[in-house]
Write a protein that holds these residues in place. Structure first.
Motif, PDB file in Angstrom:
ATOM      1  N   GLY A 143       0.805  -1.216   0.000  1.00 22.30           N
ATOM      2  CA  GLY A 143       0.000   0.000   0.000  1.00 22.30           C
ATOM      3  C   GLY A 143       0.836   1.264   0.000  1.00 22.30           C
ATOM      4  O   GLY A 143       0.352   2.325   0.415  1.00 22.30           O
ATOM      5  N   GLU A 144       2.077   1.199  -0.483  1.00 23.12           N
ATOM      6  CA  GLU A 144       2.990   2.341  -0.451  1.00 23.12           C
ATOM      7  C   GLU A 144       3.014   3.047  -1.801  1.00 23.12           C
ATOM      8  O   GLU A 144       2.887   2.411  -2.853  1.00 23.12           O
ATOM      9  CB  GLU A 144       4.397   1.880  -0.080  1.00 23.12           C
ATOM     10  CG  GLU A 144       4.487   1.283   1.326  1.00 23.12           C
ATOM     11  CD  GLU A 144       5.879   0.768   1.631  1.00 23.12           C
ATOM     12  OE1 GLU A 144       6.710   0.714   0.695  1.00 23.12           O
ATOM     13  OE2 GLU A 144       6.132   0.405   2.792  1.00 23.12           O
ATOM     14  N   VAL A 145       3.210   4.363  -1.763  1.00 26.68           N
ATOM     15  CA  VAL A 145       3.256   5.199  -2.955  1.00 26.68           C
ATOM     16  C   VAL A 145       4.621   5.861  -3.039  1.00 26.68           C
ATOM     17  O   VAL A 145       5.109   6.398  -2.035  1.00 26.68           O
ATOM     18  CB  VAL A 145       2.147   6.270  -2.928  1.00 26.68           C
ATOM     19  CG1 VAL A 145       2.163   7.105  -4.201  1.00 26.68           C
ATOM     20  CG2 VAL A 145       0.778   5.616  -2.736  1.00 26.68           C
ATOM     21  N   SER A 146       5.240   5.819  -4.232  1.00 28.42           N
ATOM     22  CA  SER A 146       6.569   6.397  -4.422  1.00 28.42           C
ATOM     23  C   SER A 146       6.603   7.219  -5.702  1.00 28.42           C
ATOM     24  O   SER A 146       5.854   6.939  -6.650  1.00 28.42           O
ATOM     25  CB  SER A 146       7.636   5.294  -4.532  1.00 28.42           C
ATOM     26  OG  SER A 146       7.535   4.364  -3.490  1.00 28.42           O
ATOM     27  N   PRO A 147       7.462   8.250  -5.777  1.00 31.62           N
ATOM     28  CA  PRO A 147       7.604   9.005  -7.024  1.00 31.62           C
ATOM     29  C   PRO A 147       8.115   8.112  -8.146  1.00 31.62           C
ATOM     30  O   PRO A 147       8.918   7.211  -7.922  1.00 31.62           O
ATOM     31  CB  PRO A 147       8.633  10.084  -6.672  1.00 31.62           C
ATOM     32  CG  PRO A 147       8.653  10.145  -5.185  1.00 31.62           C
ATOM     33  CD  PRO A 147       8.321   8.773  -4.700  1.00 31.62           C
ATOM     34  N   LEU A 148       7.631   8.374  -9.352  1.00 31.42           N
ATOM     35  CA  LEU A 148       8.088   7.617 -10.508  1.00 31.42           C
ATOM     36  C   LEU A 148       8.644   8.528 -11.593  1.00 31.42           C
ATOM     37  O   LEU A 148       9.751   8.327 -12.064  1.00 31.42           O
ATOM     38  CB  LEU A 148       6.952   6.759 -11.073  1.00 31.42           C
ATOM     39  CG  LEU A 148       7.301   5.882 -12.267  1.00 31.42           C
ATOM     40  CD1 LEU A 148       8.350   4.853 -11.891  1.00 31.42           C
ATOM     41  CD2 LEU A 148       6.060   5.182 -12.811  1.00 31.42           C
ATOM     42  N   LEU A 149       7.872   9.530 -12.008  1.00 20.71           N
ATOM     43  CA  LEU A 149       8.322  10.471 -13.032  1.00 20.71           C
ATOM     44  C   LEU A 149       8.280  11.889 -12.490  1.00 20.71           C
ATOM     45  O   LEU A 149       7.258  12.313 -11.954  1.00 20.71           O
ATOM     46  CB  LEU A 149       7.432  10.392 -14.278  1.00 20.71           C
ATOM     47  CG  LEU A 149       7.553   9.168 -15.177  1.00 20.71           C
ATOM     48  CD1 LEU A 149       6.540   9.260 -16.302  1.00 20.71           C
ATOM     49  CD2 LEU A 149       8.958   9.045 -15.742  1.00 20.71           C
ATOM     50  N   GLN A 150       9.395  12.609 -12.634  1.00 21.09           N
ATOM     51  CA  GLN A 150       9.408  14.033 -12.316  1.00 21.09           C
ATOM     52  C   GLN A 150      10.504  14.667 -13.153  1.00 21.09           C
ATOM     53  O   GLN A 150      11.666  14.719 -12.766  1.00 21.09           O
ATOM     54  CB  GLN A 150       9.659  14.288 -10.830  1.00 21.09           C
ATOM     55  CG  GLN A 150       9.621  15.775 -10.500  1.00 21.09           C
ATOM     56  CD  GLN A 150       9.589  16.038  -9.016  1.00 21.09           C
ATOM     57  OE1 GLN A 150       8.978  15.297  -8.272  1.00 21.09           O
ATOM     58  NE2 GLN A 150      10.254  17.100  -8.586  1.00 21.09           N
TER      59      GLN A 150
END
Length: 358
Positions: free
Chosen positions: A189-196
């Motif tokens: 259930g974790e969210v991480s940056p992918l595109l920036q």
């Protein structure tokens, strides 16, 4: 073969199972709509209708599973109900079996839609998006009925699988005025940056191939929304080929699997704004344009690892058909030099994402 896209309109829906064995759509006309399953694994495709006593609504969604059952998503008032449909094979009685899976209750203004088929072929997920938070629900393949597996701050759209296990999902999250692709670990259930690409740019992930790591993106970092490509986990800058910029609002819908460590050689199929088909490789500076076949269920298709593109088609004379196309082996010489792409910060910053170990 890998699934590449789901196409949904107000009158029909079409999806392909993760392993390419089955497909499903809403068939029929007017108010007499019903689910229809296509079998693709044999020598010739064939369709099996799955009608029930009551016709389906035009906004229902269907999603085929690798075991031949078809998941259907129906909206009943503010409740979203899910069920599995399958042919019974009985000589008498109903021709279609239905297994109710349960439903999801949502408030007004919350949009619920199916995500692309899970890579394992049996899991099915839905995205419920509202302005401040989005929830990923597992609606099939779990131990019980629909259950939430991840909550993401912000309003999410899109949906691209990043692995073959069906655990890592990319979503485009709108938060504080910008849209960035994020990676969601459905196991934790974790969210991480992918595109920036830049702080203020809108960076969306359109398609990914877990074998090669090829990513197809759309970003306005070059000054206007453009198609680009990169490699998952790579520190090299994203590229925005000029040949893709000339296509306007083209949308990639299929990518060739099985090209491990060779993203530049992957075939990519695009639906062009005028409805035709574009074929392209990242190594090329040219897009091959082809007229769409008659009856193409536009925006859907699948590649074989050998480089053959399979397009589903339905006409009155052939209501269940697959047309195969080969990606040309030798591209024409390049005529345009790609413009430089933004190089800072890193365009695919996965240092803190669950994919950092790639």
């Amino acid at each position: 073969m890998t699934v590449c896209a789901i196409e949904t309109t107000t009158t029909a829906a079409f999806g392909i199972a993760a392993d390419g064995s089955y497909a499903a759509r809403l068939a029929g006309e007017g108010d007499a709509l019903y689910a229809e399953r296509w079998t693709l694994a044999g020598p010739e495709p064939y369709a099996v209708p799955l009608p029930l006593a009551q016709p389906e609504e035009a906004d229902s969604e269907v999603l085929p599973l690798a075991d031949g059952r078809v998941l259907i998503h129906r909206r009943v008032a503010e409740r979203h109900a899910f069920a599995l449909l399958y042919p019974t094979g009985a000589e008498t009685g109903p021709r279609t079996g239905e297994l109710q899976l349960g439903g999801v209750e949502v408030r007004d203004g919350v949009q619920v839609r199916l995500l692309p088929p899970g890579p394992d072929g049996y899991g099915a997920f839905a995205l419920a998006a509202e302005d401040t938070v989005s929830t990923v629900w597992q609606v099939a393949g779990g131990p019980s009925g629909p259950r939430p597996v991840a909550r993401i701050p912000g309003r999410c759209s899109g949906g691209v699988w990043l692995d073959r296990a069906g655990r890592l999902l990319a979503l485009d999250r709108e938060l504080e005025g910008t849209t960035k692709a994020v990676a969601v670990d459905l196991g934790r259930g974790e969210v991480s940056p992918l595109l920036q690409i830049t702080e203020d740019s809108d960076d969306r992930l359109l398609l990914a191939d877990p074998d090669s790591g090829l990513l197809l993106i759309r970003s306005d970092a070059p000054g206007a929304p453009r198609l680009g490509w990169g490699v998952l986990g790579s520190s090299l800058p994203l590229r925005f080929p000029e040949c893709l910029a000339r296509l306007g609002g083209a949308h990639p819908f299929a990518v060739q699997p099985g090209q491990a460590l060779m993203p530049e050689t992957c075939g990519v199929a695009l639906r062009l704004p005028e409805g035709d088909i574009g074929l392209w490789r990242p190594a090329d500076r040219h897009v091959f344009r082809l007229a769409a076949p008659e009856g193409w269920l536009g925006g859907t298709g699948l590649w074989s690892a050998q480089g053959r593109l399979h397009l589903p088609c339905a006409t009155p004379e052939a209501p269940c058909g697959i047309l195969g196309l080969n990606l040309p082996a030798t591209p024409p010489p390049p005529v345009v030099v790609d413009p430089p792409a933004p190089s800072t910060p890193r365009p695919v910053p996965l240092q803190q994402a669950p994919l950092a170990g790639r």
